[in-house]
Scaffold this motif. Structure first.
Motif, short mmCIF file in Angstrom:
data_model
loop_
_atom_site.label_atom_id
_atom_site.label_comp_id
_atom_site.label_asym_id
_atom_site.label_seq_id
_atom_site.Cartn_x
_atom_site.Cartn_y
_atom_site.Cartn_z
N ASP A 293 0.84 -1.25 -0.03
CA ASP A 293 -0.04 0.16 -0.01
C ASP A 293 0.86 1.23 0.09
O ASP A 293 0.42 2.31 0.55
CB ASP A 293 -0.86 -0.18 1.27
CG ASP A 293 -2.40 -0.98 1.00
OD1 ASP A 293 -2.26 -1.42 -0.14
OD2 ASP A 293 -3.01 -1.23 1.83
N HIS B 186 -9.78 14.02 -7.66
CA HIS B 186 -10.07 13.91 -6.33
C HIS B 186 -9.91 15.15 -5.23
O HIS B 186 -9.92 14.85 -4.00
CB HIS B 186 -9.46 12.41 -5.55
CG HIS B 186 -10.31 11.26 -6.26
ND1 HIS B 186 -11.15 10.92 -6.08
CD2 HIS B 186 -9.70 10.54 -7.31
CE1 HIS B 186 -11.63 9.79 -6.99
NE2 HIS B 186 -10.53 9.66 -7.66
N GLU C 32 -3.50 4.49 2.07
CA GLU C 32 -4.88 4.50 3.01
C GLU C 32 -5.17 6.03 3.28
O GLU C 32 -6.36 6.47 3.38
CB GLU C 32 -4.66 3.72 4.31
CG GLU C 32 -4.85 2.56 4.14
CD GLU C 32 -4.88 1.66 5.08
OE1 GLU C 32 -4.95 2.05 6.28
OE2 GLU C 32 -4.63 0.34 5.25
N ILE D 87 -7.04 7.39 0.31
CA ILE D 87 -8.53 6.83 0.57
C ILE D 87 -9.44 7.71 1.33
O ILE D 87 -10.50 7.96 1.09
CB ILE D 87 -8.68 5.57 0.69
CG1 ILE D 87 -7.96 4.74 -0.50
CG2 ILE D 87 -10.05 4.86 1.00
CD1 ILE D 87 -8.03 3.23 -0.21
N GLN E 262 -10.24 11.03 0.08
CA GLN E 262 -11.07 10.93 -0.90
C GLN E 262 -12.18 10.94 -0.60
O GLN E 262 -13.44 11.38 -0.90
CB GLN E 262 -10.81 9.80 -1.78
CG GLN E 262 -9.64 9.79 -2.70
CD GLN E 262 -9.42 8.54 -3.47
OE1 GLN E 262 -10.33 7.61 -3.66
NE2 GLN E 262 -8.41 8.54 -4.25
N SER E 263 -12.61 9.90 0.87
CA SER E 263 -14.01 9.74 1.34
C SER E 263 -14.61 10.86 1.65
O SER E 263 -15.78 10.79 1.86
CB SER E 263 -13.83 8.58 2.54
OG SER E 263 -12.96 7.61 1.75
N LEU F 8 -15.22 5.24 4.21
CA LEU F 8 -13.95 5.06 4.25
C LEU F 8 -13.77 3.51 4.45
O LEU F 8 -12.73 2.93 3.74
CB LEU F 8 -13.50 5.80 5.32
CG LEU F 8 -11.74 5.30 5.91
CD1 LEU F 8 -10.93 5.64 4.59
CD2 LEU F 8 -11.39 6.07 6.91
N ARG G 142 -14.62 2.08 1.08
CA ARG G 142 -13.34 2.37 0.00
C ARG G 142 -12.10 1.26 0.25
O ARG G 142 -11.49 0.86 -0.60
CB ARG G 142 -13.12 3.65 -0.04
CG ARG G 142 -14.20 4.60 -0.66
CD ARG G 142 -13.95 4.55 -2.02
NE ARG G 142 -12.96 5.15 -2.62
CZ ARG G 142 -12.62 4.99 -4.02
NH1 ARG G 142 -13.58 4.45 -4.75
NH2 ARG G 142 -11.37 5.65 -4.48
N LEU G 143 -11.86 1.18 1.73
CA LEU G 143 -10.77 0.36 1.94
C LEU G 143 -11.17 -1.21 1.76
O LEU G 143 -10.03 -1.90 1.32
CB LEU G 143 -10.54 0.42 3.47
CG LEU G 143 -9.81 1.91 3.87
CD1 LEU G 143 -9.66 1.90 5.47
CD2 LEU G 143 -8.42 1.93 3.27
N HIS H 59 -10.48 -1.51 -1.82
CA HIS H 59 -9.19 -1.50 -2.38
C HIS H 59 -8.36 -2.82 -1.85
O HIS H 59 -7.39 -2.88 -2.45
CB HIS H 59 -8.39 -0.01 -1.36
CG HIS H 59 -7.06 -0.04 -1.48
ND1 HIS H 59 -6.21 0.27 -2.75
CD2 HIS H 59 -6.13 -0.17 -0.73
CE1 HIS H 59 -4.97 0.33 -2.58
NE2 HIS H 59 -4.91 -0.13 -1.34
N SER I 210 -14.16 4.11 -11.13
CA SER I 210 -12.85 3.60 -10.84
C SER I 210 -12.61 2.35 -11.07
O SER I 210 -13.44 1.54 -10.60
CB SER I 210 -12.83 3.99 -9.03
OG SER I 210 -11.68 3.53 -8.39
N GLN J 14 -9.81 -0.78 -10.67
CA GLN J 14 -8.41 -1.24 -10.19
C GLN J 14 -8.03 -2.89 -10.63
O GLN J 14 -8.83 -3.45 -10.68
CB GLN J 14 -8.59 -1.18 -8.66
CG GLN J 14 -9.30 -2.21 -7.91
CD GLN J 14 -9.18 -2.14 -6.48
OE1 GLN J 14 -9.30 -0.82 -6.01
NE2 GLN J 14 -9.13 -3.06 -5.82
#
Length: 656
Positions: A265, A278, A292, A295, A298-299, A325, A328-329, A332, A353, A355
């Protein structure tokens, strides 16, 4: 364990094994030979004494026997001597009292004799075949034990000396044999540590020397390969640096948001497009920072999140910043090779998005602004919905026209005939009453009373007008419903004209009566002072119909006449607004709208009804008609006593 030690221990083990065999064999030979000798000597002495004492035993010459036994007991090694008669009586004995006191038991081997240190043997005294007695002699085995012990100690001392000498010579030999191997080992460690080309000293021409020479050749080859590899690596590093430079330049030039994150990460690279999408700072997205934190930042800007995984809350309900959050985590950290999600930012932009996991568990994130695609899709959807509604209205208008024509004609016949019957029945009852008045007081009056009672004239006079009136009301109702359907679905109503809002509301109530009359009562509270306004009567009627049907569906979820005494209630109300507007309200006492779906009730195709009972386009179309077409407002409220109230505000405008 070193080779040298293995060599010494191997030689010592072999030597010990051979010495053990030799010592054990020698000791065995010494023991057996001495045992045989003493056994033989004992029997010889016994036989000799038996021969010497034969005459004295036969003659029972005890003095001679005592002399002979005494002389025999004096011989070295003899512990005792005894002579018995044939009947077992002791005739003479001499020697160690303790040995004489025990019972005589002849030893058949030296093993039993060694236990009590005395070898007991016997010899018969005979002449021919006649036995006159027995000679018993005991020989000491101490000399034999001492001899065996001395032999054992001597041989063990020789063996120990030999082992020490073998160990010394083995060490010397191992040192000589392993000297070259030690040098090879040292050289191998040098090469293993990276000192390619290191050479070891070569002694002699034996196999070890040849091995050392081969090792030197290998070390030289490795040194050459190392040099070539370093040159190739330097060229590859140069090419990689140029390729990375071009790649990063290309990533920065792309109009997409791209982020590269390693398996732990840590940020490898974030391009300018990702930062702008963002609204991220350069410090947060610096190389080596934990993703993190990105993220988390962003959240705070995300309003809605849509994801395919059922375990992640989507835009069905508003998420808190903490929940956003966590969601999103979760996405991710997913180990799926490919993941997509869609987020709506606070500034109204919608980001797709994507990934992708690489073989080394690193992550490539690509974010694309798809706001224009969503806007285009929404415009297309509205156009399609309007076109579909227009086609629906046209088809319904055509069908309604045909149905109205087919219904209105016979309904008019029925209505006209009913009016004729109404007038005719009134005339008949007038005639009958006049006739009864004329015949009263005559002899026919009694017959007239019987007929009056027989045919229940009073009942017919009361009920027939009521039945005719109700039938006329039914035909009028049929005509009104057909007219309402024509107004609701007439194709030419796509134009905006002067509209009587209350008439439009009443038409909608008439059309939906079959829906709500079984589950609710409808309270109509219309302001008769409402002004005329320019609007699309068909579209407004469609909105009110949708709202009444929705209220009916909501009430039917909890109020069922067969299950509850509580009656559902629907309220339809109209009022003039002091600010040149009109308010229309449709309310119900149903379960209300859950808070978690309130923000989605106007979304296209969103519905909480079962499959086949709703398309999710009703409220969306209502919002479009009121807000977009008529520039009004559509407001959803919770009632204090339960249920839902939907308020429509329309501006009042007049034709010029």
């Amino acid at each position: 364990m070193s080779f040298r030690l293995k060599t010494v221990l191997g030689i010592a083990a072999i030597e010990i094994l051979l010495l053990a065999v030799l010592v054990l064999s020698g000791l065995y030979y010494i023991q057996t030979s001495n045992e045989e000798r003493i056994f033989r000597e004992a029997h010889t002495a016994a036989d000799l004494l038996a021969t010497m004492t034969t005459d004295a035993t036969v003659a029972l010459d005890l003095a001679t026997l005592d002399e002979l036994v005494q002389q025999a007991a004096r011989n070295p090694g003899i512990v005792y001597a005894r002579i018995r008669s044939a009947e077992g009586q002791v005739l003479s004995e001499n020697g160690v009292p303790a040995a004489l006191a025990r019972d005589f038991k002849e030893d058949s081997s030296t093993e039993s004799a060694l236990e009590d240190t005395v070898l007991d043997v016997a010899a018969k005294i005979r002449i021919g075949d006649h036995i006159f007695g027995q000679v018993e002699i005991g020989l000491s085995t101490e000399e034999l034990s001492a001899t065996l012990k001395q032999a054992r100690d001597w041989m063990l001392s020789i063996a120990a000396t030999e082992i020490v000498l073998v160990a010394i010579f083995g060490l010397i030999l191992g040192q000589i044999l392993t000297r070259q191997l030690v040098r090879l080992q040292t050289a191998a460690h040098r090469v293993a540590s990276g000192d390619f080309g290191f050479q070891t000293v070569v002694y002699g021409k034996d196999e070890l020397a040849q091995t050392a020479s081969s090792f030197n050749e290998m070390s030289n080859a490795l040194s050459s390969y190392k040099q070539k590899f370093e040159e190739a690596l330097e060229r590859a590093e140069d090419k990689r640096a140029k390729a990375e430079s071009r790649l990063y330049a290309a990533i920065e030039a792309l109009p997409l948001g791209i982020a590269l994150v390693d398996s732990e990460d840590r940020i490898l690279h974030v391009n300018q497009g990702y930062r702008q999408l963002h609204q991220l700072s350069d410090a947060t997205t610096a190389e080596g920072q934990n993703f993190e934190a990105v993220i988390a930042e962003q959240s705070g800007h995300i309003l809605e999140l849509s994801h395919a995984a059922t375990s992640i809350p989507d835009s069905d309900s508003a998420l808190s910043t903490t929940d956003m959050l966590a969601a999103r985590l979760h996405i991710h950290r997913s180990q799926a090779p490919y993941e997509t999600s869609e987020v709506k930012l606070a500034n109204g932009r919608i980001i797709l998005s994507t990934q992708q996991r690489t073989p080394d568990s690193s992550l490539i994130l690509v974010d694309t602004d798809v706001s224009e695609l969503h806007e285009s899709a929404e415009r297309t959807r509205r156009l399609e919905a309007n076109l579909l509604q227009k086609q629906k209205l046209e088809s319904l208008g055509t069908l309604a026209g045909g149905v109205a024509h087919e219904i209105n004609t016979p309904a008019q016949f029925v209505n006209d005939n009913l009016r004729f019957l109404q007038e005719a029945i009134a005339d008949l009852f007038t005639y009958a009453k006049t006739l009864a008045d004329d015949l009263s007081g005559t002899d026919k009056s009694d017959n007239l009373a019987v007929y009056h009672q027989q045919y229940d004239i009073d009942f017919l006079e009361e009920e027939l007008p009521t039945s005719i009136r109700q039938a006329l009301e039914g035909t009028t109702r049929i005509r009104d419903i057909v007219s309402a359907v024509q107004t609701y679905a007439r194709p030419e109503d796509t134009m905006q004209t002067d509209v009587n809002i209350n008439a439009t509301i009443r038409n909608a109530i008439a059309i939906t009566e079959s829906e709500w009359k079984c589950v609710a009562s409808l309270d109509e509270d219309l302001d008769e002072t409402l002004p005329q306004t320019v609007a699309n009567s068909g579209q407004l009627g469609q909105v009110i119909v949708n709202l009444i049907v929705n209220a009916t569906d909501a009430i039917s979820e909890i109020w069922k006449p067969s299950e509850s005494d509580v009656q559902g209630r629907i309220g339809v109300r109209s009022r003039a607004d002091k600010n040149s507007g009109i308010w229309i309200e449709v309310s119900d006492n149903g379960p209300g709208i859950p808070p978690e779906i309130r923000d989605r009730i106007f979304d296209p195709f969103f519905t909480t009804k079962e499959v086949g009972k709703g398309t999710g386009q009703g409220l969306s179309l209502c919002q479009s008609i009121i807000c977009d077409t008529h520039k009004g407002k559509l407001i959803v409220e919770d009632k204090a006593d339960g249920g839902t109230k939907i308020r429509i505000w329309l501006p009042v405008s007049e034709t010029g």
